[in-house]
Design a protein around this motif. Sequence first.
Motif, PDB file in Angstrom:
ATOM      1  N   ALA A  98      -5.928  -5.263 -16.259  1.00  0.00           N
ATOM      2  CA  ALA A  98      -4.840  -4.845 -15.368  1.00  0.00           C
ATOM      3  C   ALA A  98      -3.570  -4.584 -16.164  1.00  0.00           C
ATOM      4  CB  ALA A  98      -4.595  -5.926 -14.319  1.00  0.00           C
TER       5      ALA A  98
ATOM      6  N   GLU B 184      -4.218 -12.952  -8.643  1.00  0.00           N
ATOM      7  CA  GLU B 184      -5.211 -11.865  -8.625  1.00  0.00           C
ATOM      8  C   GLU B 184      -4.685 -10.671  -7.860  1.00  0.00           C
ATOM      9  OE1 GLU B 184      -8.662 -13.856  -7.231  1.00  0.00           O
ATOM     10  OE2 GLU B 184      -9.294 -14.401  -9.268  1.00  0.00           O
ATOM     11  N   ALA B 185      -3.974 -10.923  -6.783  1.00  0.00           N
ATOM     12  CA  ALA B 185      -3.375  -9.805  -6.040  1.00  0.00           C
ATOM     13  C   ALA B 185      -2.405  -9.038  -6.924  1.00  0.00           C
ATOM     14  CB  ALA B 185      -2.659 -10.340  -4.798  1.00  0.00           C
TER      15      ALA B 185
ATOM     16  N   SER C 157      -3.236  -2.860 -11.662  1.00  0.00           N
ATOM     17  CA  SER C 157      -4.269  -1.876 -12.059  1.00  0.00           C
ATOM     18  C   SER C 157      -4.084  -0.542 -11.374  1.00  0.00           C
ATOM     19  CB  SER C 157      -5.675  -2.372 -11.730  1.00  0.00           C
ATOM     20  OG  SER C 157      -5.705  -3.727 -11.531  1.00  0.00           O
ATOM     21  N   GLN C 158      -3.321  -0.531 -10.290  1.00  0.00           N
ATOM     22  CA  GLN C 158      -3.143   0.724  -9.575  1.00  0.00           C
ATOM     23  C   GLN C 158      -1.889   1.478  -9.981  1.00  0.00           C
ATOM     24  OE1 GLN C 158      -4.264   0.514  -5.277  1.00  0.00           O
ATOM     25  NE2 GLN C 158      -4.249  -1.682  -5.717  1.00  0.00           N
TER      26      GLN C 158
ATOM     27  N   HIS D 293     -10.061  -9.749 -16.422  1.00  0.00           N
ATOM     28  CA  HIS D 293      -9.407  -9.137 -15.274  1.00  0.00           C
ATOM     29  C   HIS D 293      -7.923  -8.941 -15.559  1.00  0.00           C
ATOM     30  CE1 HIS D 293      -8.387  -9.452 -10.672  1.00  0.00           C
ATOM     31  NE2 HIS D 293      -8.236  -8.236 -11.142  1.00  0.00           N
TER      32      HIS D 293
ATOM     33  N   CYS E 230      -2.577  -8.744 -10.142  1.00  0.00           N
ATOM     34  CA  CYS E 230      -3.374  -7.952 -11.087  1.00  0.00           C
ATOM     35  C   CYS E 230      -3.923  -6.703 -10.413  1.00  0.00           C
ATOM     36  CB  CYS E 230      -4.529  -8.790 -11.650  1.00  0.00           C
ATOM     37  SG  CYS E 230      -3.959 -10.128 -12.701  1.00  0.00           S
ATOM     38  N   ASP E 231      -4.336  -6.844  -9.165  1.00  0.00           N
ATOM     39  CA  ASP E 231      -4.853  -5.668  -8.455  1.00  0.00           C
ATOM     40  C   ASP E 231      -3.796  -4.592  -8.326  1.00  0.00           C
ATOM     41  OD1 ASP E 231      -6.895  -7.655  -6.208  1.00  0.00           O
ATOM     42  OD2 ASP E 231      -7.342  -6.731  -8.158  1.00  0.00           O
TER      43      ASP E 231
ATOM     44  N   GLN F 245       0.824  -1.209   0.000  1.00  0.00           N
ATOM     45  CA  GLN F 245       0.000   0.000   0.000  1.00  0.00           C
ATOM     46  C   GLN F 245       0.852   1.250   0.000  1.00  0.00           C
ATOM     47  OE1 GLN F 245      -3.145   0.463  -0.671  1.00  0.00           O
ATOM     48  NE2 GLN F 245      -2.932  -1.740  -1.029  1.00  0.00           N
TER      49      GLN F 245
ATOM     50  N   GLU G 141      -5.177 -16.690  -5.900  1.00  0.00           N
ATOM     51  CA  GLU G 141      -5.244 -15.443  -5.121  1.00  0.00           C
ATOM     52  C   GLU G 141      -4.011 -14.595  -5.335  1.00  0.00           C
ATOM     53  OE1 GLU G 141      -7.051 -18.486  -4.124  1.00  0.00           O
ATOM     54  OE2 GLU G 141      -5.889 -18.442  -2.267  1.00  0.00           O
TER      55      GLU G 141
END
Lengths: 434, 511
Positions: free
Chosen positions: A169, A131-132, A138-139, A165, A134-135, A106, A128
Amino acid sequence: MKRNSLSVENKIVQSSAAAKQPKLGFYSSLNQSHMHTVLLDWGHLPHHVVLRIFQYLPLLDRARASSVCRRWNEVFHIPDLWRKFEFELNQSATSYFKSTHPDLIQQIIKKHSAHLQYVSFKVDSSTESAEAACDILSQLVNCSIQTLGLISTAKPSFMNVSESHFVSALTVVFINSKSLSSIKIEDTPVDDPSLKILVANNSDTLRLLKMSSCPHVSSDGILCVADHCQGLRELALNYYILTDELLLALSSETHVNLEHLRIDVVSENPGQIAFHAIKKHSWDALIKHSPRVNVVMYFFLYEEEFEMFFKEEIPVTHLYFGRSVSKAVLGRIGLNCPRLFELVVCANGLQPLDKELICIGEHCTNLTALGLSECEVSCSAFIKFVRLCGRRLTHLSIMEEVLIPDEDYSLDEIHTEVSKYLGRIWFPEVMPLW
Amino acid sequence: MGVNAVPWLPHSPSLKECVGRRHDAPRRRPGPLVPRLLHVGINRWRFLTLNSCLFVIRGQPADVFPRLFKEWNMTKLPVECHSEPFGKEGDAAIKKLATAAGAEVIARMSRTLYDLDKIMELNGGQPPLTYKRIQTLISKVEPLEIPAGLVTKTITSEGIEKCTTPLSDDHNHKYGVSSLEELGFDTDGLSSAVWPGGETEALTHLERHLERKAWVVKKSSSLPLSLYEQLLWREFFYTAATNNPRFDKMKGNPLCVQSPWDKSSQALAKWTEGGTGFPWIDAIMTQLPQEGWIRHLASWEEGMKVFEELFLDANWSINAGIWMWLSRSSFFQQFFHCYCPVGFGRRTDPSGDYIRCYLPVLRGFPAKYICDPWNAPEGIQKVAKCLIGVNYPKLVVKHAEASHLNIKRMKQIYQQLSQYRGPGLLASVPSNPNRNGSFMGYSAENIPGCSSNGSFSQGSGILHCAHGDIQQTHLLKQGRSSMSTGLSGGKHPSQEEDTQRHQVHKIQRRS
């Protein structure tokens, strides 16, 4: 903290007084009034010195050091220290390794995403983790990333993420970075449209693209990349999307010299994929344009699928047979691979490969590395081969059971003979069988 | 004047020193309470304790010994030196207790041929990481004591007659070997031990071993490893393990490449039960619990634990070493391929007899399909009365995918360790950091004499030497090591960092 007086006392005092320290009012006033008498301590090292030291520290030590004082904490956040980051994403159920702490993630996204230039994601086999990743991708909106790597450390978990998804990303980075030069996205569901987006935004800068085992990419997708990214020097893909057009596109006048081409030839079920042929003319064009290119081919085929390979001359430099390869095919290699540099055969069978090996020794005059296992070669033939190659054989990795003693040579004699021709001490590879 | 000597885990060299005088020599074995031994499986326990005369004392050696020193009036304690780390700790503790009680400790090596500390000393304080290296080192060590030298001090029958072991009436009750049930094993349905233990059996086995061929006939013309070579391998693993208490673990083990092996207890369970769907593997895993002999090959830590439980002869270091080796986590040899269960089976057992012997359900398959029955057409499966997925499990992993993935992953890992970025596969395997005895990692002297072939750009321009004992004859121009933008990487510090710290040079890509 130890209080040592530093030999460059005066200089440091001056620089620290001159340095802008709006938050450290106390210290600067202390310096000004006690310029020559204050004992200098580690907290007063100039930023660039602390930065240099921090650059040698692994992240955890750096993070600890950043808690020591405000000054060091400032240095911790200097952009230079955040150019390169590897996000490690693991679930304890599937991996022995720890993950990058979510708070740290973060913080990076909040404070340092603009500084990131070399980014990689290491994920384990759980969905997971992918996917994390990819998250996070995307940021990464305000970045000018140059190197991006998506690395599966075990099973290809990115393939379990939904295609939409993943693609959305990935394209965030493709669109926003505009200076991508190196992309590693093997074992991912990247598709043709995302490659178009990549090309539209990064065609001037792209130099390296590794996308083997990406089943949603077609030969058109990669052709688009080759046509527009004239600076592309390194490419890794699967054989099924390799075409004559692609090789010609990579050899066009305006295209830079290709340095590295890696082709994975993989089949799952015997007899289900018919492999297309690449014309000799296309290979010739490639070599004419890029005479120093490395062409690396990894074969994972069943024996009967090699039918149309090595029938004509092919400029491969590094050959790896991950499964069994037939005697007949090995015979063709000697005749059709003049640029061969490295050959690794994982398995063949119980028929001696004497003739084939000698043929390779005679014709592949650039061969410097050979690995043989689960096959058979008589000692005399092997010695003849080594004599043909001589000292250019820098890597000779032969499992001991490959060498069959005959009337002329026993295993002990092999060791001395080969060492003689190679100019160094050599032993076959031995595995302890209990 | 009698001498009371209590051999702890009795063996010849130190016991011999005690014999020759009249003394009582009860043979005993302390209650083994090392956590590892909880893995000891049924077959192994039988092998070790049947057919011998043992006193089993329950309890921690540290508690039990002081009492026994007094009770039995011990004056000598012959022990064998343990080379494995957990054993060494125990050795030191016991020595303290013995000297406190006035008993002389006679420690001799019996587990290994050579003094392992001496070997490591010759190698700059590090265990040798290649077999060739240990061969070289041993040639520098004094030759082994020849058996003839020991003959004069052999325990003779006269000597041992003078030794008596006082056995009380309630010996079995007080000191008898724990029964299998006591130890918590399920003995229902257990067939009688196929491999009886004890020294006589061992000697018979040794004789048989020297003349027998391996179950899987390699090839008629290739030579099996000599007994000496096999013993030397054992030495090799013991040396590597002796100062490394984490030899059997991946994390924290400086010898082990930190591979991101997938944790999959489901797959592991299938493998242990012989249910992977690959007949070759399943046959091996069926033979193992039935008979206790190891058939090698198969994440390696978990594999190792399973084998330790089921394998009769599991020396800790060898077990760990073999597993690491076979899964290519360490020792940096060029095991650049995965054993293909289908191909390997086909080549070594073309008729399929081994598979048929241990997997009777597959007996109906013709030799062509016995190694990969999932490829057999349905008609053949029906004739064989074995439908894949019904009577025999489907594949636990798609091998084609798996082997392709594995080579990519191994290359990834090796590249990280060796910092080699070029196209060669053999060259990406990191070199032995122990060469020349110094733990310098990939220092300048390790750069090989290889041709930076003018006609091909190698990316990095360097091919790392990956063979253990090659003498360096010339250096190559190498990429300048530099700190790229000064970062050591933003990673979480992992064990990889430790290995990377040993690397002196980072090779940069030449653009």
